[in-house]
Design a protein around this motif. Structure first.
Motif, short mmCIF file in Angstrom:
data_model
loop_
_atom_site.label_atom_id
_atom_site.label_comp_id
_atom_site.label_asym_id
_atom_site.label_seq_id
_atom_site.Cartn_x
_atom_site.Cartn_y
_atom_site.Cartn_z
N SER A 260 42.70 45.44 36.94
CA SER A 260 41.74 44.78 35.80
C SER A 260 41.46 43.08 36.21
CB SER A 260 42.64 44.64 34.39
OG SER A 260 43.73 43.82 34.52
N LYS A 261 42.25 42.64 36.96
CA LYS A 261 41.78 41.35 37.77
C LYS A 261 40.72 41.42 38.43
CE LYS A 261 46.65 39.52 38.02
NZ LYS A 261 46.38 38.20 37.34
N TYR A 262 40.32 42.63 39.14
CA TYR A 262 39.11 42.79 40.01
C TYR A 262 38.06 42.71 39.14
CZ TYR A 262 41.13 43.40 44.86
OH TYR A 262 41.83 43.29 46.10
N ILE A 263 38.12 43.58 37.88
CA ILE A 263 37.09 43.78 36.78
C ILE A 263 36.73 42.46 36.27
CG2 ILE A 263 36.40 44.85 34.80
CD1 ILE A 263 38.56 47.03 35.40
N ALA A 264 37.66 41.55 36.03
CA ALA A 264 37.39 40.25 35.37
C ALA A 264 36.67 39.28 36.40
CB ALA A 264 38.83 39.79 34.91
N LEU A 265 37.18 39.32 37.78
CA LEU A 265 36.35 38.62 38.74
C LEU A 265 34.95 39.14 38.83
CD1 LEU A 265 36.32 36.34 40.91
CD2 LEU A 265 37.22 38.07 42.43
N HIS A 266 34.80 40.26 38.93
CA HIS A 266 33.42 40.93 38.96
C HIS A 266 32.54 40.48 37.84
CE1 HIS A 266 30.72 44.61 39.13
NE2 HIS A 266 29.91 43.61 39.51
N VAL A 267 33.04 40.90 36.61
CA VAL A 267 32.39 40.48 35.49
C VAL A 267 31.99 38.86 35.16
CG1 VAL A 267 32.28 40.89 32.94
CG2 VAL A 267 32.96 42.76 34.38
N GLY A 268 32.94 38.06 35.56
CA GLY A 268 33.00 36.69 35.56
C GLY A 268 31.80 35.96 36.31
N ILE A 269 31.70 36.75 37.49
CA ILE A 269 30.71 36.19 38.34
C ILE A 269 29.45 36.64 37.83
CG2 ILE A 269 29.77 36.31 40.68
CD1 ILE A 269 32.61 36.40 41.86
N PHE A 270 29.25 38.00 37.43
CA PHE A 270 28.05 38.40 37.01
C PHE A 270 27.62 37.75 35.83
CE2 PHE A 270 25.53 41.85 35.04
CZ PHE A 270 24.70 42.26 36.02
N TRP A 271 28.54 37.60 34.99
CA TRP A 271 28.11 36.73 33.72
C TRP A 271 27.75 35.50 33.98
CZ3 TRP A 271 29.91 32.57 31.30
CH2 TRP A 271 29.73 32.34 30.16
N LYS B 264 39.64 30.72 42.13
CA LYS B 264 41.25 30.84 42.17
C LYS B 264 41.91 32.06 41.61
CE LYS B 264 40.77 26.26 42.33
NZ LYS B 264 41.41 25.54 43.38
N LEU B 265 42.80 32.62 42.66
CA LEU B 265 43.27 33.80 42.45
C LEU B 265 44.86 33.90 42.36
CD1 LEU B 265 41.22 35.78 45.30
CD2 LEU B 265 40.99 35.90 42.66
N ASP B 266 45.51 34.21 41.40
CA ASP B 266 46.83 34.00 41.24
C ASP B 266 47.62 35.39 41.90
OD1 ASP B 266 46.51 36.22 39.38
OD2 ASP B 266 47.22 35.12 37.77
N SER B 267 46.82 36.16 42.71
CA SER B 267 47.39 37.59 43.44
C SER B 267 47.17 37.42 44.72
CB SER B 267 46.52 38.78 42.79
OG SER B 267 46.93 39.78 43.76
N SER B 268 48.15 37.41 45.49
CA SER B 268 48.10 37.31 46.94
C SER B 268 47.66 38.62 47.51
CB SER B 268 49.67 37.23 47.35
OG SER B 268 50.23 35.95 47.25
N GLU B 269 48.01 39.68 46.94
CA GLU B 269 47.14 40.91 47.38
C GLU B 269 45.66 40.98 47.18
OE1 GLU B 269 47.19 45.57 46.35
OE2 GLU B 269 48.79 44.48 45.55
N MET B 270 45.23 40.34 46.20
CA MET B 270 43.51 40.01 46.01
C MET B 270 43.16 39.04 47.10
SD MET B 270 42.78 40.01 42.05
CE MET B 270 40.96 39.79 42.32
N LEU B 271 43.85 37.94 47.27
CA LEU B 271 43.33 36.97 48.19
C LEU B 271 43.22 37.41 49.57
CD1 LEU B 271 42.96 33.83 48.65
CD2 LEU B 271 45.38 33.59 49.47
N ASN B 272 44.35 38.32 49.99
CA ASN B 272 44.27 38.93 51.32
C ASN B 272 43.02 39.98 51.44
OD1 ASN B 272 46.64 37.42 51.73
ND2 ASN B 272 48.21 39.09 51.45
#
Length: 132
Positions: free
Chosen positions: A47-58, A74-82
């Protein structure tokens, strides 16, 4: 024309996604209910990936982010950052597809995406997940 710099926070859970974008002295806050195809079917990380994608698109769609702008994500997930910044792989096919979409938007708009790790307490989009 001067290229702008933006700061984008995003977050999500199984029911809702949210994002907040700061540009100079402007702040826009948005949230959406998860689409039916994702509601209660995705992990928090997905869901964090969805939010990032939609946030940029919007943000592109409402002309906040423009061609050649810089976006500090700004990412609060180390896994996403990596995965997004360090180009590490993930076994999650859903995350792989969202990364492809995000990278495609960045290429199409010639955006400079800078990924930065933050503590979850610094994620200003998180509070939008519980608003009504």
């Amino acid at each position: 024309m001067i290229d702008m710099e933006h700061i984008l926070y995003s977050d999500g859970n199984s029911k809702r996604i949210s994002w907040l974008i700061k540009t100079a002295d402007s702040i826009k806050k948005q949230f959406r209910e998860q689409a039916d195809i994702y509601r209660d079917k995705v992990t928090v990380l997905q869901s964090k990936y969805i939010a990032l994608h939609v946030g940029i698109f919007w943000s592109i769609g409402v002309f906040i982010i423009k061609n050649q702008d810089t976006v500090r994500v700004k990412l609060d997930s180390s896994e996403m950052l990596n995965h997004l910044a360090e180009k590490e792989t993930t076994a999650d096919e859903f995350a792989k597809k969202r990364k492809l979409f995000i990278d495609q938007l960045a290429r199409q708009r010639n955006l400079n995406l800078i990924y930065e790790k933050i503590d979850p307490s610094e994620n200003f989009a998180s509070s939008l997940l519980s608003e009504h």
